[in-house]
Design a protein around this motif. Structure first.
Motif, short mmCIF file in Angstrom:
data_model
loop_
_atom_site.label_atom_id
_atom_site.label_comp_id
_atom_site.label_asym_id
_atom_site.label_seq_id
_atom_site.Cartn_x
_atom_site.Cartn_y
_atom_site.Cartn_z
N GLY A 117 0.82 -1.10 -0.01
CA GLY A 117 0.01 0.10 0.09
C GLY A 117 0.97 1.15 0.14
N LEU A 118 0.04 2.38 -0.14
CA LEU A 118 0.57 3.75 -0.25
C LEU A 118 1.54 3.99 1.25
CD1 LEU A 118 0.91 6.13 -1.68
CD2 LEU A 118 -0.99 7.29 -0.65
N LYS A 155 -3.37 6.12 -5.77
CA LYS A 155 -2.08 5.69 -5.20
C LYS A 155 -0.89 6.14 -6.03
CE LYS A 155 -2.75 1.17 -4.82
NZ LYS A 155 -2.31 -0.26 -4.27
#
Length: 456
Positions: A320-321, A356
């Motif tokens: 994830g980010l 993202k």
């Protein structure tokens, strides 16, 4: 010339030409109608005046007929007839006048100074000889004569219509007349009313024309705005497609570097190390050269892995980010004195790949600028998830910069402009504030934009 301009021109020119032709036809019809109306009114007015004069003359003859029919021709009976005629006034300017066959005035109730004078040679304001014309008309049995004569109520010459009839036994002729200058006033009033009516019609035509032009130009403006919005949407989609293509290319290069080039270098390194293990310790220059090659390969491997991560960090797609941002900061300042903190508030949510990627690239650009220019000792990255928007704030305590100068200078602020354009591609906004000791770059992405990308 653009197509919409041609369409507007093709709509406006025929309309303007048609309105011009309508105005010309309207003006022509106005002139024809005015002339016809004047002729009809004048004819009706003069016919009514003639009928009235015949009636007045018949009334005068019936008044003096008892005297005339006595058969007497003496002065006494004639004086009685004159007195009776003098009393037959009608209105301010209606009276009877009496002349003999030679043109001598015998009775005139409005202009007594004319009595006893021979007026056969008198000329009116138009140069005509009205008394002579009436003498000739009476000699032929009577009739109508038009001339100019003094109007008592106006104290000025005015056009007059007279009717004369003879009294043959007494060698007289009697006449009366109506001033017809009022007809000109009536005609002028009719012309004024007609002009007002035509002007009112022209105003309606002008109003309708203006309304039509407004509708045409409004339609053209709407078409232009619609095309502009479509072009803006297409441009936004194109920008997103370019960014997506760039990211796909970066991901492809990253995989190729990681799975291809990196593995090849590892294999070469292992082969050289295997050779070194079999080579005697006193291998001399060859062993030393192979050792240096192994070190160079290690450096090349580290550089390839760094390039692979910068092109497309694997953690962005896997963890994830937040994790990708932390790894990016650790790579930049893990071995330096700069302190990096990251805070996440709110309820984190899964983000679409486009969102993202844009936020990661904005962060990458911001951290790179801090590393190159800010000379900061502290850097903080915040991710704030709320019901309205996702806010990302990159803050440092560096030396700051002049935001107006950087944002508007043609050769400065390229990184900031890139960040702004990237955020605009996902309907986000960039806010920049800077002063010495406190610089903040804030990216705001509305929740509805995030949800829209989730549905794509």
């Amino acid at each position: 010339m653009r197509l919409r301009h041609k369409v507007i021109l093709l709509a406006v020119v025929p309309l303007v030409v048609a309105v011009g032709l309508i105005i010309m036809a309207q003006r022509h019809q106005e002139a024809v109608l005015a002339a016809r109306q004047q002729a009809l009114v004048k004819t009706a007015y003069m016919e009514a005046a003639r009928s009235e004069l015949r009636h007045f003359t018949a009334l005068a003859l019936s008044t003096i007929s008892p005297l005339y029919n006595t058969g007497r021709d003496d002065d006494d009976i004639k004086q009685q007839a004159m007195r009776q005629l003098a009393l037959l006034d009608y209105g301010a300017d209606g009276y009877f006048f009496l002349y003999n066959d030679e043109g001598v005035n015998l009775m005139h109730p409005r202009q007594p100074e004319l009595v006893g004078r021979n007026l056969s040679g008198l000329r009116d304001a138009n140069g005509e000889q009205p008394i002579l014309m009436m003498m000739q008309k009476a000699a032929s049995g009577g009739g109508f004569v038009e001339y100019s004569w003094h109007k008592p109520s106006a104290q000025a010459p005015a056009q007059k219509l007279a009717y004369v009839t003879p009294l043959e036994r007494w060698h007289w002729w009697i006449g009366t007349g109506l001033y017809v200058d009022d007809m000109d006033k009536v005609l002028l009033q009719l012309d004024t009313e007609l002009a007002a009516s035509v002007n009112n019609t022209m105003s309606w035509i002008a109003g309708i024309t203006v309304l039509a032009l407004v509708v045409i130009f409004s339609g053209g403006l709407w078409v232009s705005m619609h095309e502009l919005r479509l072009a803006d949407v297409k441009l936004t989609l194109l920008a997103r497609q370019i960014v997506r293509s760039q990211e796909e290319e970066r991901a492809y290069l990253s995989r190729e570097l990681h799975d291809g080039t990196s593995q090849t270098l590892v294999s070469v390194k292992l082969l050289i190390e295997s050779v070194l293990e079999r080579m005697p310790q006193d291998g001399g220059p060859v062993r030393a050269a192979l050792g240096r090659a192994v070190e160079r390969l290690k450096d090349a491997l580290a550089e390839v892995r760094g390039m692979s991560h910068r092109l497309r960090p694997v953690m962005l797609d896997t963890l994830g980010l937040s994790a990708a941002m932390s790894q990016l900061a650790d790579e930049m300042w893990g071995q330096s004195t700069t302190r990096f903190r990251m805070r996440v508030s709110g309820v984190p949510r899964d983000l679409p790949d486009e969102v993202k990627t844009v936020l990661f690239r904005v962060t990458q650009e911001a951290l790179t600028n801090i590393e190159k220019h800010a000379h900061a000792s502290e850097v903080e990255l915040q991710l704030v998830f709320s019901e309205e928007a996702l806010r990302m704030v990159v803050q440092d305590n560096g030396r700051g910069f002049d935001t107006d100068f950087v944002l508007h200078h043609p050769s400065q602020g390229i990184g900031l402009r890139n960040m702004r354009e990237r955020l605009a591609s996902i309907d986000g906004q960039l806010q920049v504030t800077s002063r010495a000791g406190d610089t903040r770059i804030t990216a705001v992405v509305p929740v509805d934009a995030i949800e829209r990308f989730e549905q794509l």
